[in-house]
Structure formats: structure tokens, C-alpha cells
Design a protein around this motif. Structure first.
Motif, short mmCIF file in Angstrom:
data_model
loop_
_atom_site.label_atom_id
_atom_site.label_comp_id
_atom_site.label_asym_id
_atom_site.label_seq_id
_atom_site.Cartn_x
_atom_site.Cartn_y
_atom_site.Cartn_z
N ALA A 113 0.84 -1.19 0.00
CA ALA A 113 0.00 0.00 0.00
C ALA A 113 0.87 1.24 0.00
N LEU A 114 0.33 2.34 -0.50
CA LEU A 114 1.03 3.62 -0.52
C LEU A 114 0.31 4.61 0.38
N ASP A 115 1.08 5.45 1.03
CA ASP A 115 0.53 6.50 1.87
C ASP A 115 0.28 7.72 0.98
N VAL A 116 -0.99 8.05 0.72
CA VAL A 116 -1.32 9.12 -0.21
C VAL A 116 -2.27 10.12 0.45
N LEU A 117 -2.29 11.32 -0.09
CA LEU A 117 -3.25 12.33 0.30
C LEU A 117 -3.90 12.87 -0.97
N PRO A 118 -5.23 12.94 -1.00
CA PRO A 118 -5.87 13.53 -2.18
C PRO A 118 -5.63 15.03 -2.21
N PHE A 119 -5.51 15.58 -3.39
CA PHE A 119 -5.45 17.03 -3.55
C PHE A 119 -6.75 17.65 -3.05
N ILE A 120 -6.67 18.85 -2.49
CA ILE A 120 -7.86 19.55 -2.07
C ILE A 120 -8.76 19.76 -3.29
N ARG A 121 -10.05 19.43 -3.13
CA ARG A 121 -11.07 19.48 -4.18
C ARG A 121 -10.92 18.36 -5.21
N CYS A 122 -10.13 17.35 -4.89
CA CYS A 122 -10.06 16.18 -5.77
C CYS A 122 -11.42 15.48 -5.75
N PRO A 123 -11.92 15.02 -6.90
CA PRO A 123 -13.18 14.27 -6.92
C PRO A 123 -12.95 12.83 -6.44
N SER A 124 -14.03 12.12 -6.15
CA SER A 124 -13.94 10.69 -5.88
C SER A 124 -13.49 9.95 -7.13
N PHE A 125 -12.69 8.91 -6.94
CA PHE A 125 -12.33 8.08 -8.09
C PHE A 125 -11.84 6.72 -7.60
N ALA A 126 -12.08 5.72 -8.43
CA ALA A 126 -11.58 4.36 -8.22
C ALA A 126 -11.02 3.88 -9.55
N VAL A 127 -9.76 3.53 -9.55
CA VAL A 127 -9.14 3.16 -10.82
C VAL A 127 -7.96 2.22 -10.57
N GLU A 128 -7.74 1.33 -11.49
CA GLU A 128 -6.50 0.54 -11.55
C GLU A 128 -5.95 0.73 -12.95
N ALA A 129 -4.69 1.18 -13.04
CA ALA A 129 -4.13 1.48 -14.36
C ALA A 129 -2.61 1.44 -14.32
N ASP A 130 -2.03 1.35 -15.52
CA ASP A 130 -0.58 1.43 -15.65
C ASP A 130 -0.09 2.81 -15.23
N VAL A 131 1.14 2.84 -14.77
CA VAL A 131 1.78 4.10 -14.41
C VAL A 131 2.70 4.53 -15.56
N VAL A 132 2.55 5.79 -15.98
CA VAL A 132 3.42 6.34 -17.01
C VAL A 132 4.14 7.55 -16.42
N ASP A 133 5.45 7.49 -16.45
CA ASP A 133 6.27 8.56 -15.86
C ASP A 133 6.34 9.73 -16.83
N VAL A 134 5.86 10.90 -16.40
CA VAL A 134 5.92 12.10 -17.25
C VAL A 134 6.94 13.11 -16.71
N GLY A 135 7.85 12.65 -15.85
CA GLY A 135 8.89 13.54 -15.34
C GLY A 135 8.30 14.71 -14.57
N HIS A 136 8.65 15.93 -15.02
CA HIS A 136 8.12 17.15 -14.40
C HIS A 136 6.82 17.61 -15.05
N GLY A 137 6.33 16.85 -16.03
CA GLY A 137 5.09 17.22 -16.69
C GLY A 137 5.25 18.33 -17.70
N THR A 138 6.43 18.48 -18.27
CA THR A 138 6.63 19.50 -19.29
C THR A 138 6.02 19.05 -20.61
N THR A 139 5.80 19.99 -21.49
CA THR A 139 5.25 19.67 -22.82
C THR A 139 6.13 18.65 -23.53
N ARG A 140 7.43 18.82 -23.41
CA ARG A 140 8.38 17.90 -24.05
C ARG A 140 8.24 16.49 -23.50
#
Length: 461
Positions: free
Chosen positions: A91-118
Motif C-alpha cells: 500500500a502507498l501513503d497518499v493524500l488527495p489534492f484539495i477538491r479532488c473528486p472521488s475516483f476508483a481506478v486501476e491502471a498502468d503508471v506512465v512517468d511524465v517527469g516534471h510534466g513539461t510539454t516535451r
């Protein structure tokens, strides 16, 4: 220094103000009550109402002329479950972002680094339906882009959720937001987001093909909350205002010693010292002083927006509103204005105090705290120049975390804050009306700046 029509012995007033701020303070007791007895003060909760009542009682005991609890309805976000795990792993210790909606999902993880356009372009279609793994900090040496906008790009590329890596080490993570107060259409995260620790992020990046499973349950409800508003009437120009305040709420699970017990306490102490000066010394403010603790700063500045709407509509404005936030991050260095036309006036008053305090002006309209609703309406507002964002005290380097406890309140420095703020407010209250350059800027001018600055990182030092 221009005085009000009644005479103030400034040497005697300064000695009384600073002496009372240092020897008559109630800082440690306020910190104990707010952080230990009441504890976390998320707006819309019973604990926040206990805070509201405590602040009200303290302002009344200080001898202010009026004290009101100004109730209003707010949109209150909450969460009841935040579970996450590596599929086939721990298990991972996580905190939802403030105003995050409810969600339930299982999915692959894709690393986007710093999230830049590149970096988003480099992963291509793999991001569709995946959980984006993104570092919150901006990519070094590039033009900084707020993480909220990088997350919006991630969402546009098709990600179903995001695991955002907190920059702090030592298994620490805090509550974050992903919005832009400058944009009324960007008030919530652009996709479901949680914060994970730096160590968890590193572990995911070491795995060859990680998958994550999330089960997050949140809600948004209409709740009743309130700002607390105390008034010390001016003797010469009672129809003119100066405002001093800071938010009394905290994020979930955080006692809020520094953020923002420190600002709440400084508001209480400054009000107490100035009311005491009038009672004991006879030195009264020239214009009216308003002391406010705001609700729901951590939920979109709802309290300060409500205060501005309620008190400063139809062209009525204060001369200046000063916001107090995270004061235990470092000692006071001066005042930072939103608009430049008061710079010389404020610097002159600081110079008369003789302690080397400086007045500066931000290059952008700062959207980080409760001074923003004033600035967005064209009202002159300021925050304090201190070591909040750069070079902050090591033992106060806690923000939106449970270790931000009562011991993070720096008692000695808050004594200085309340003494210096009392001296400054009294001086500003006695400046002749004709010596004030102007009363803010046109709302339309302020809004043009706000719109132009959307998506930019605000320079904070």
C-alpha cells in the motif's frame, strides 16, 4: 511623519506598544489553545467553530469597540477514504489534492517527469487511460510553469489520474491544491490527483511496469462558516479603514502552528496591544482599524472573498489591507505591496520606526493567500516580507503537514511582529487623508492584470 488632528507622543507610544507586545503577550497560550486544545481547524467543521468562538472571545476581552462573527455559506470539500497500492505490492501513503473528486481506478503508471510539454509528448499515446507519475517541482533551468497547469496538460493528454511526487524527503507528504485563483474556471484539479512521498515516487520509477490501484472517496457540501471581525474606531477619520488579518483555518489533520496559527495569533496580539494603548495611554488610531480572521483560506480564499464582498462593495475601500500568513517561517523584514503607488508613503512610516524595515512591491498580483481577493478588486493590499519562501527557519519547514504543531510557533519573533505591526498601523492610521496618493486602482485595471498573469509562476522573493 504626518499626525492625526489629536497629538500622539510617539516615543511614549512606541515604548508602550513594544513593552506590552513583549512582556504582556499571550502567544504561548494562544498557540496551546489553537493547536493542542482545538487542533486541526478545517473550515466547515466543529473544530473551526470552536476556533471562531475562541477568536471572538479574545477580541472582546482585548477591549475592541465591536466584535462580530460574520457567518456565510461555503463549499466545503472533504474526504473519507484515500487508499492506494502498487498492484501486486504494498500500500502507498497518499493524500488527495484539495477538491479532488472521488475516483476508483486501476491502471498502468506512465512517468511524465516534471510534466513539461516535451516530456508529455515523449510518452505519446501511452498516457491515455494511465496514471501519470509527475514530480511536483518545476524542471530545473526551464521557464517555470505552475504544477496545476502541467497537470492540466497531463489531463488533456488522456491520463485518468495523477500521482504527484512531493518534493520533501523522509516519507513526508502534504496536502496540495491544483487550481489558479486568477481563473474562475480553474478552481479544482483538472483530473483526480494524489500526493505521494518522494520515496514512493522513486520506488515506482525503479519498477519495470508498475500499476497503481486507487480508491478515493470525497464530497463537496454546503457548510456554515464565519469570519471573525473586530473594530477599533478611529478618532479623526472613523469612516476610513485599515485592515489587518490572517486565516484561522488549517488543512486536514494539521494543528497549524505556523500555517496559520502564527497569523491568527499576530492578529489577536496586535489588536490587544493597540486597544490597550488607547485605554492606558490615551493614544487612539486616527482612522478605524479592522482586525479579521478569515475562514476557508485553504479552500479557495472563500472567507476573504466574502469579507471583501460584504464590506467593500459599491466603491467603498480600505486604505490598506495587510495579510498575515506563516509568520513563524522567519523574522519580519518589511512590507510587500501589490500596487506601487503607496511605496513611498509606507516606506516613510517604516523609516520613522528606525528598525531598517523595507517596503517592496511585487511584480505580479500574488494569488497565494488572503490578500489576493483585495488585489483582484483593485484594493491596496500587502503581505509581510519574511523568510517564508526562501531561507525559512529549518524548524518551521512544515506546511500542510501534521508536524506543524504548537512548537513551530516562534514566540519571540511573534512578539516582534505584534510590536512592529502595532507601531506601523498606528502610524498609518494617523497619516492625513490628503497625504495618501490614491485609493487603490480601478477594478478593471486590476482584472486586466489578473487575466494577463494567469498561468504564470508568481515571483515571491
Amino acid at each position: 511623519m504626518a499626525d492625526a488632528t489629536h497629538v500622539i507622543d510617539w516615543d511614549a507610544a512606541d515604548r508602550w506598544l513594544f513593552g506590552e507586545a513583549w512582556t504582556g503577550d499571550r502567544i504561548a497560550e494562544h498557540a496551546r489553545q489553537l493547536c493542542d486544545v482545538i487542533g486541526p481547524r478545517w473550515s466547515g467543521t466543529e473544530a473551526e467553530w470552536r476556533t471562531i468562538e475562541y477568536v471572538r472571545d479574545q477580541l472582546r476581552a482585548a477591549g475592541l469597540d465591536e466584535v462580530e462573527v460574520e457567518e456565510f455559506d461555503m463549499a466545503c470539500w472533504s474526504f473519507s477514504r484515500a487508499a492506494a497500492s502498487i498492484v501486486g505490492g504494498p500500500a502507498l501513503d497518499v493524500l488527495p489534492f484539495i477538491r479532488c473528486p472521488s475516483f476508483a481506478v486501476e491502471a498502468d503508471v506512465v512517468d511524465v517527469g516534471h510534466g513539461t510539454t516535451r516530456e508529455i509528448a515523449a510518452v505519446g499515446e501511452r498516457l491515455a487511460g494511465a496514471v501519470a507519475l509527475m514530480t511536483m517541482a518545476a524542471e530545473p533551468f526551464t521557464t517555470p510553469v505552475p504544477h496545476a497547469y502541467r497537470l492540466r496538460d497531463v489531463a488533456t493528454a488522456g491520463a485518468t489520474a495523477a500521482a504527484v511526487i512531493d518534493p520533501k524527503s523522509g516519507e513526508r507528504r502534504e496536502y496540495h491544491s491544483a487550481h489558479d485563483a486568477r481563473d474562475p474556471d480553474f478552481v479544482s484539479p483538472p483530473l483526480p490527483c494524489v500526493t505521494i512521498t518522494r520515496e514512493a515516487g522513486a520506488r515506482l520509477r525503479r519498477l519495470p511496469q508498475p500499476r497503481l490501484c486507487f480508491d478515493v472517496v470525497t464530497a463537496v457540501e454546503t457548510k456554515r462558516t464565519a469570519n471573525v471581525h473586530g473594530v477599533l474606531h478611529g478618532r479623526d477619520w472613523p469612516e476610513e479603514d485599515l485592515v489587518l488579518g490572517g486565516h484561522h483555518d488549517t488543512v486536514y489533520g494539521t494543528p497549524g502552528g505556523n500555517d496559520n496559527g502564527s497569523g491568527t495569533i499576530a492578529t489577536l496580539e496586535t489588536a490587544r496591544v493597540l486597544a490597550g494603548l488607547r485605554r492606558e495611554n490615551g493614544a487612539a488610531p486616527g482612522r478605524t482599524l479592522r482586525f479579521v480572521t478569515y475562514a476557508a483560506e485553504e479552500q479557495g480564499f472563500q472567507g476573504s472573498f466574502e469579507f471583501v464582498r460584504r464590506h467593500y462593495g459599491a466603491g467603498r475601500r480600505p486604505r490598506l489591507a495587510i495579510n498575515l500568513d506563516e509568520l513563524s517561517a522567519g523574522h519580519m523584514k518589511g512590507i510587500v505591496l501589490g500596487f506601487d503607488h503607496l511605496r513611498s508613503l509606507v516606506q516613510g512610516q517604516l523609516d520613522s520606526m528606525g528598525d531598517g524595515l523595507q517596503c517592496h512591491v511585487m511584480s505580479q498580483l500574488d494569488n497565494s493567500s488572503d490578500h489576493f481577493p483585495y488585489l483582484a478588486d483593485g484594493i491596496d493590499a500587502a503581505h509581510l516580507w519574511r523568510w517564508r519562501f526562501r531561507g525559512r527557519h529549518a524548524d518551521s519547514d512544515y506546511h500542510h503537514e501534521s508536524p506543524d504543531s504548537a512548537d513551530k510557533v516562534n514566540v519571540r519573533e511573534l512578539k516582534e511582529y505584534s510590536g512592529q505591526l502595532s507601531r506601523l498601523l498606528l502610524r498609518l492610521s494617523c497619516v492625513l487623508p490628503e497625504d495618501w496618493p490614491r485609493l487603490g486602482v480601478a477594478t478593471e485595471e486590476a482584472q486586466r492584470r489578473v487575466n494577463a498573469e494567469r498561468g504564470s509562476v508568481v515571483r515571491v522573493y
